[in-house]
Design an enzyme around this catalytic site. Structure first.
Site, PDB file in Angstrom:
ATOM      1  N   HIS A 127     -71.187  28.951  61.366  1.00 25.50           N
ATOM      2  CA  HIS A 127     -71.664  27.735  61.245  1.00 25.50           C
ATOM      3  C   HIS A 127     -70.670  26.782  60.518  1.00 25.50           C
ATOM      4  O   HIS A 127     -69.365  27.060  60.311  1.00 25.50           O
ATOM      5  CB  HIS A 127     -72.847  27.834  60.314  1.00 25.50           C
ATOM      6  CG  HIS A 127     -73.691  29.015  60.176  1.00 25.50           C
ATOM      7  ND1 HIS A 127     -74.981  28.815  60.374  1.00 25.50           N
ATOM      8  CD2 HIS A 127     -73.583  30.362  60.163  1.00 25.50           C
ATOM      9  CE1 HIS A 127     -75.542  30.128  60.506  1.00 25.50           C
ATOM     10  NE2 HIS A 127     -74.781  30.784  60.167  1.00 25.50           N
ATOM     11  N   TYR A 128     -71.043  25.413  60.582  1.00 30.50           N
ATOM     12  CA  TYR A 128     -70.376  24.562  59.579  1.00 30.50           C
ATOM     13  C   TYR A 128     -71.250  24.084  58.509  1.00 30.50           C
ATOM     14  O   TYR A 128     -72.434  23.905  58.845  1.00 30.50           O
ATOM     15  CB  TYR A 128     -69.740  23.441  60.489  1.00 30.50           C
ATOM     16  CG  TYR A 128     -70.457  22.333  61.120  1.00 30.50           C
ATOM     17  CD1 TYR A 128     -71.681  21.986  60.739  1.00 30.50           C
ATOM     18  CD2 TYR A 128     -69.999  21.900  62.305  1.00 30.50           C
ATOM     19  CE1 TYR A 128     -72.528  21.051  61.497  1.00 30.50           C
ATOM     20  CE2 TYR A 128     -70.830  20.885  63.248  1.00 30.50           C
ATOM     21  CZ  TYR A 128     -72.010  20.657  62.575  1.00 30.50           C
ATOM     22  OH  TYR A 128     -72.620  19.429  63.072  1.00 30.50           O
ATOM     23  N   ASP A 152     -74.068  23.250  65.483  1.00 31.73           N
ATOM     24  CA  ASP A 152     -72.882  23.739  64.976  1.00 31.73           C
ATOM     25  C   ASP A 152     -72.656  25.173  65.539  1.00 31.73           C
ATOM     26  O   ASP A 152     -73.292  25.928  66.016  1.00 31.73           O
ATOM     27  CB  ASP A 152     -73.034  23.883  63.303  1.00 31.73           C
ATOM     28  CG  ASP A 152     -73.932  24.492  63.112  1.00 31.73           C
ATOM     29  OD1 ASP A 152     -75.295  24.567  63.473  1.00 31.73           O
ATOM     30  OD2 ASP A 152     -73.879  25.379  61.823  1.00 31.73           O
ATOM     31  N   GLU A 211     -69.823  30.274  57.148  1.00 26.82           N
ATOM     32  CA  GLU A 211     -69.720  29.001  57.073  1.00 26.82           C
ATOM     33  C   GLU A 211     -68.287  28.141  56.964  1.00 26.82           C
ATOM     34  O   GLU A 211     -67.648  28.882  56.192  1.00 26.82           O
ATOM     35  CB  GLU A 211     -70.604  28.473  55.711  1.00 26.82           C
ATOM     36  CG  GLU A 211     -72.177  28.688  55.764  1.00 26.82           C
ATOM     37  CD  GLU A 211     -73.063  27.576  56.493  1.00 26.82           C
ATOM     38  OE1 GLU A 211     -72.220  26.586  57.146  1.00 26.82           O
ATOM     39  OE2 GLU A 211     -74.063  27.663  56.857  1.00 26.82           O
TER      40      GLU A 211
END
Length: 219
Positions: free
Chosen positions: A9-10, A126, A74
């Site tokens: 993810h971002y 993302d 993340e």
């Protein structure tokens, strides 16, 4: 369940500290196992043996409960504001080292290292079209195929190849299928983000499905 999927993810936030605070806030109802700062600093948020709420409503390779069988990572990033983000070298080096460790501890095949947009194409974009999937593949941690030469386009064939690649294909053409094509383009044909499916999409999906089949056969 034993983790066999990694989802990248971002954060879509201004800085890593803000993201950590939000992910630790029960009101957010989201969490992840790891956060990697732009400078490569690694923060473990949840133990790998515990379930984190990072995937949301999603599906991959025939399963819909991604949170129960995945590790969420993340990447500190402002997200698409307005363009797709790039990821610093230090951050990518930390990610590759983390994947080395995760995949030594858990049976995560290369085909199951995916982006959030792969598993939730109607909701997420993302880590974006500039994420360096080729670098992960070169390190042995993901699958990546080059754009393939165009072939005659057939929608049923595209649907079959996307399903063989692990994507959750909607029952009919329409907005959900358009979102899936956009997600596939975002990862595999980034220069075609926003374009409709065509013969190059089909040929590349076929190549990706073949890579997935080979990875599955290799065990």
């Amino acid at each position: 369940m034993r983790p066999d999927i990694v989802v990248i993810h971002y954060t879509d936030m201004t800085d890593a500290e803000s993201a950590v605070r939000w992910l630790c806030n029960p009101a957010s109802k989201v969490s992840c196992h790891y956060l990697i700062g732009a400078d490569g600093a690694l923060v473990q948020m949840v133990e790998e043996t515990r379930r984190a709420w990072h995937a949301g409503v999603s599906a991959w390779d025939g399963t819909g409960d991604i949170n129960s069988r995945s590790i969420g990572i993340e990447l500190d990033s402002p997200g698409h504001r307005p363009d797709a983000p790039c990821f610093p070298q230090a951050q990518m080096a930390s990610l590759l080292a983390l994947l080395d460790g995760i995949r030594s501890r858990w049976p995560v095949p290369r085909r199951n290292v995916v982006g959030h947009s792969d598993i939730a194409p109607e909701r997420k974009i993302d880590p974006g079209e500039r994420f360096p999937w080729a670098d992960l593949a070169a390190a042995g941690h993901a699958l990546h195929v080059a754009p393939a030469a165009a072939e005659p386009f057939q929608s049923p064939a595209l649907r079959a190849e996307l399903a063989a690649g692990g994507y959750a294909v909607p029952p009919q053409d329409g907005p959900a299928m358009d979102a899936l094509v956009a997600a596939f383009h975002r990862r595999h044909l980034p220069e075609r983000v926003g374009a409709p499916a065509d013969g190059v999409t089909l040929a590349t999906a076929r190549a990706f499905a073949a890579a997935v089949a080979a990875d599955r056969a290799a065990g």
